[in-house]
Motif scaffolding. Sequence first.
Motif, PDB file in Angstrom:
ATOM      1  N   HIS A  39       0.834  -1.205   0.000  1.00 43.06           N
ATOM      2  CA  HIS A  39       0.000   0.000   0.000  1.00 43.06           C
ATOM      3  C   HIS A  39       0.868   1.255   0.000  1.00 43.06           C
ATOM      4  N   ILE A  40       2.163   1.091  -0.280  1.00 44.96           N
ATOM      5  CA  ILE A  40       3.065   2.231  -0.263  1.00 44.96           C
ATOM      6  C   ILE A  40       2.937   3.008  -1.576  1.00 44.96           C
ATOM      7  N   GLN A  41       2.628   4.266  -1.485  1.00 50.81           N
ATOM      8  CA  GLN A  41       2.496   5.133  -2.646  1.00 50.81           C
ATOM      9  C   GLN A  41       3.733   6.020  -2.753  1.00 50.81           C
ATOM     10  N   ILE A  42       3.881   6.695  -3.878  1.00 57.29           N
ATOM     11  CA  ILE A  42       5.050   7.551  -4.077  1.00 57.29           C
ATOM     12  C   ILE A  42       5.116   8.627  -3.000  1.00 57.29           C
ATOM     13  N   ALA A  43       3.943   9.085  -2.531  1.00 57.35           N
ATOM     14  CA  ALA A  43       3.927  10.125  -1.495  1.00 57.35           C
ATOM     15  C   ALA A  43       4.424   9.590  -0.148  1.00 57.35           C
ATOM     16  N   LEU A  52       7.004   7.552   0.176  1.00 56.58           N
ATOM     17  CA  LEU A  52       8.447   7.376   0.140  1.00 56.58           C
ATOM     18  C   LEU A  52       9.131   8.629   0.690  1.00 56.58           C
ATOM     19  N   PRO A  53      10.362   8.483   1.165  1.00 57.85           N
ATOM     20  CA  PRO A  53      11.011   9.592   1.873  1.00 57.85           C
ATOM     21  C   PRO A  53      11.328  10.791   0.992  1.00 57.85           C
ATOM     22  N   LEU A  54      11.563  11.900   1.638  1.00 58.73           N
ATOM     23  CA  LEU A  54      11.901  13.140   0.968  1.00 58.73           C
ATOM     24  C   LEU A  54      13.111  12.937   0.057  1.00 58.73           C
ATOM     25  N   GLY A  55      12.965  13.360  -1.199  1.00 59.88           N
ATOM     26  CA  GLY A  55      14.083  13.270  -2.130  1.00 59.88           C
ATOM     27  C   GLY A  55      14.315  11.887  -2.708  1.00 59.88           C
ATOM     28  N   PHE A  56      13.314  11.023  -2.711  1.00 63.63           N
ATOM     29  CA  PHE A  56      13.493   9.673  -3.258  1.00 63.63           C
ATOM     30  C   PHE A  56      13.815   9.737  -4.745  1.00 63.63           C
ATOM     31  N   ARG A  57      14.862   9.013  -5.141  1.00 66.33           N
ATOM     32  CA  ARG A  57      15.300   8.999  -6.528  1.00 66.33           C
ATOM     33  C   ARG A  57      15.595   7.572  -6.967  1.00 66.33           C
ATOM     34  N   VAL A  58      15.620   7.346  -8.292  1.00 62.39           N
ATOM     35  CA  VAL A  58      16.019   6.072  -8.882  1.00 62.39           C
ATOM     36  C   VAL A  58      16.877   6.367 -10.108  1.00 62.39           C
ATOM     37  N   SER A  82       7.625  11.198 -10.129  1.00 62.58           N
ATOM     38  CA  SER A  82       6.471  11.996  -9.684  1.00 62.58           C
ATOM     39  C   SER A  82       5.228  11.141  -9.507  1.00 62.58           C
ATOM     40  N   ALA A  83       5.306   9.877  -9.900  1.00 65.85           N
ATOM     41  CA  ALA A  83       4.170   8.962  -9.768  1.00 65.85           C
ATOM     42  C   ALA A  83       4.710   7.582  -9.418  1.00 65.85           C
ATOM     43  N   SER A  84       3.813   6.716  -8.968  1.00 62.38           N
ATOM     44  CA  SER A  84       4.218   5.360  -8.626  1.00 62.38           C
ATOM     45  C   SER A  84       4.794   4.663  -9.848  1.00 62.38           C
ATOM     46  N   MET A  85       5.883   3.921  -9.634  1.00 63.80           N
ATOM     47  CA  MET A  85       6.531   3.239 -10.740  1.00 63.80           C
ATOM     48  C   MET A  85       7.211   1.983 -10.194  1.00 63.80           C
ATOM     49  N   ARG A  86       7.535   1.112 -11.125  1.00 61.49           N
ATOM     50  CA  ARG A  86       8.155  -0.154 -10.782  1.00 61.49           C
ATOM     51  C   ARG A  86       9.679   0.002 -10.823  1.00 61.49           C
ATOM     52  N   PHE A  87      10.371  -0.507  -9.774  1.00 62.78           N
ATOM     53  CA  PHE A  87      11.831  -0.455  -9.768  1.00 62.78           C
ATOM     54  C   PHE A  87      12.361  -1.653  -8.985  1.00 62.78           C
TER      55      PHE A  87
END
Length: 785
Positions: free
Chosen positions: A195-199, A201-207, A219-224
């Motif tokens: 149920h974890i959404q992009i919002a 995730l912690p401040l400054g999350f990057r991939v 800026s949106a939920s994505m698969r990684f």
Amino acid sequence: MDPVRSITSPEERKYRDDQEEQPKSTNPLLCQRCQIWDNIWTWVYRRTKDDPISLQELSRKTNCLMCRILGTMIETRRGNSETLRVWPPESPFRIDSSDPTKTTIRLLLHLEVTFLSNELELDETLAEVQSEYSDRKASKITLTPQLCFNYSADGTPHLTSIEPWEIPVFDVSLLKTWLRGCETVHGSLCVGESHIQIADLPLGFRVIDVCAMHIVKPSASMRFIALSYMWPLGGDTDVQLEKKNLQELETPGGLINTPLPNIISDSIALCRDLGENYLWIDRLCIVQDDVDEKPAQIAAMDKIYRSASSTIVAALNTRGGTGLPGTKGQPRESSIWTPPRDGEVEGRGIKPNGMTAIVQPSLWNKRGWTFQERILSRRRLFITESQVIFECSRGKAYEELTYLPQQPREAREEDPGSPQDPETERAKQFEEQEWCQIPAFSPWSRYDPDHDIDFNMKSSTSLVDYFHWVEDYTSRQLSYDSDILNAFAGVGNFLTESLNSRLIFGLPERYLPQTLMWSCLGPAERRTEMPQIPSWSWASSTKRSDYKWIAGSSTFVEHMVRIASLAYFYFQDPDLGLRKLAVREQWIENEVAMKDIENNDEVLELPGKYMPSVWRTKQTWQECPQNPWKAWLNQGLDPRACNAAASLPGSLLFNTTVATLKLGHDTRDIYKNEDPLYRDASICTSDNIQVGWLNKMSRDWIEMHIGDDKLYEFIVICGALADWRSRKTLVQYFKEFDLWRMHAMLVERIQIQREAFIARRVGVGVVDAHKWKDCNPRWETVVLC
């Protein structure tokens, strides 16, 4: 490697009979001892034998195919030892008939090499060496090299050559099949609903965008997918994300000309080959010099790894610049260096041991930060020096079991008259799907040696899992003592959710009495870099901590950690001040308030074998100076202790009984297989009557603390039953044997304020509940800091 192929067709039987009827000629490429390998039917009938040979003799047979290749392999591994013994017993094998000009047997050859004492003369006969072997100190290594035995295909088959059978790179399509198969067949049954959404995730999350080769902030939920690996040791000069290069690395193509460590560039390429677009690597996705973002990301490791669809794990033994073994340009090591495999009749001919022999002892698995990365990952691809292992919460799959095409699953015999249970039928269909869609997959079993510790997030994660995890985590290495709680924070967040309890300095608040009873060999050694961690937390100690002594064995089950509540606990919260902790009040099997236990026969009666009777329980606890109902009556905290605790953030406050006692030698006969440097110490009254024992202190420490003039203070934490083994054995022979214990803590009092009882933890142990009254205990408000 497949199991032994059965010969069932008439053609095969006729061919075998014809070959055995023909006189067998001697193969000039083999010595007399090795002629057995010339017969291709050796592999079907397992006609190998225990045939000791010295290295000196082996090295002389340069014209023998078998002796020559074995000699080369053993010379590579043997070091400087002069004499050895070689056994070629049964080996798992596969028959490869893809080339019409020859028949190839691919196999693991099991070699046991024993290095005897160099005092033996080289001209001694092998018989003399063998007679000496049983009385001489020797070391042994076992090899299971992979070999190809090539036989001629025309007429009578003869061995023509022997060569190594190595697989230097892994098949990426296999890894993709594992991951997709798990997602398809297991789905949320394996990893739970996310149920974890992009919002979230912690401040400054990057991939890392592995196609455009730059770092992005989604800026949106994505698969990684994520990477778990070890940072270089010492002077680390490799590139990492910092404020000064952030803009450059976020530019499309910014990573193309950036010199990356091999392990990172290989992981990026593997991610791309797996058909994935995004990869998370802490080094390149956390701004390392950002004092706001970095702590937030460290505290949210659970969300990051639980959001990743899978994790690539570099389970290696080096922190150098090598890349991922088995990827392009990174060939894997020879099979003579891999841990030996064991053969088995069932399955595919070998008994996989990669988790216990490769992953568990790897340097990667000894690092503190990789602990939570392993537990929090939903699916794991362990890249090792010799093979790839897939793992999820439902089971595991080994690359080495996929070298042959998947065989049809054997049908189970069904009783035609038995009713078809829908649940059983669904389970069968599920197993069939696993078998077909996840190659070489094996579900976890209760007795699986790879599953002693469950490194998986589950809704059923329990206090027993916590105990196992603490033991594993505290045995690992951290470059900085200050990371002891940070590297556990992600797991702590998950435990907060699964145990329905916040953690305070690593201990679940709801189960504080149980978790205070951690133990280590000898007195705990404080982490000097972290004086703010109180002594009652295992995080304050530099030693490995465990809870096994509670169970009286190396195996935990849930009922062994159930307690009898005997105190109310308060915490001097650094942020909120003094607050009462939400500790679960219980009476062994039942969750019940302490005030409601007295004279409640329904609560006092405990179901099961080897449990104390109600009358015995009443007598023991009514006579005991500390029991649940007395704890209810003694709730008021001493104001002087509260004032003292205000200046000691992180301290615990609770009312309990304290006794001044002595220590002595433990005379119980329980040390036959124990560490000779550590023993339990007896806890004794001033009259030298033993009332309990202190768990595992060093012999030197015990000797220093024994004496008539040396007195120590013990405090009660909770009540408990004797361990199951003691209840089962002793109660049969001693009618009056009391099954009740009190978990106690040896403390060192600190004279900060004379009016308050302020102390630090030293060790833990047990006291017989019916003997506590003989210890002249007194009620105190204890400040444990």
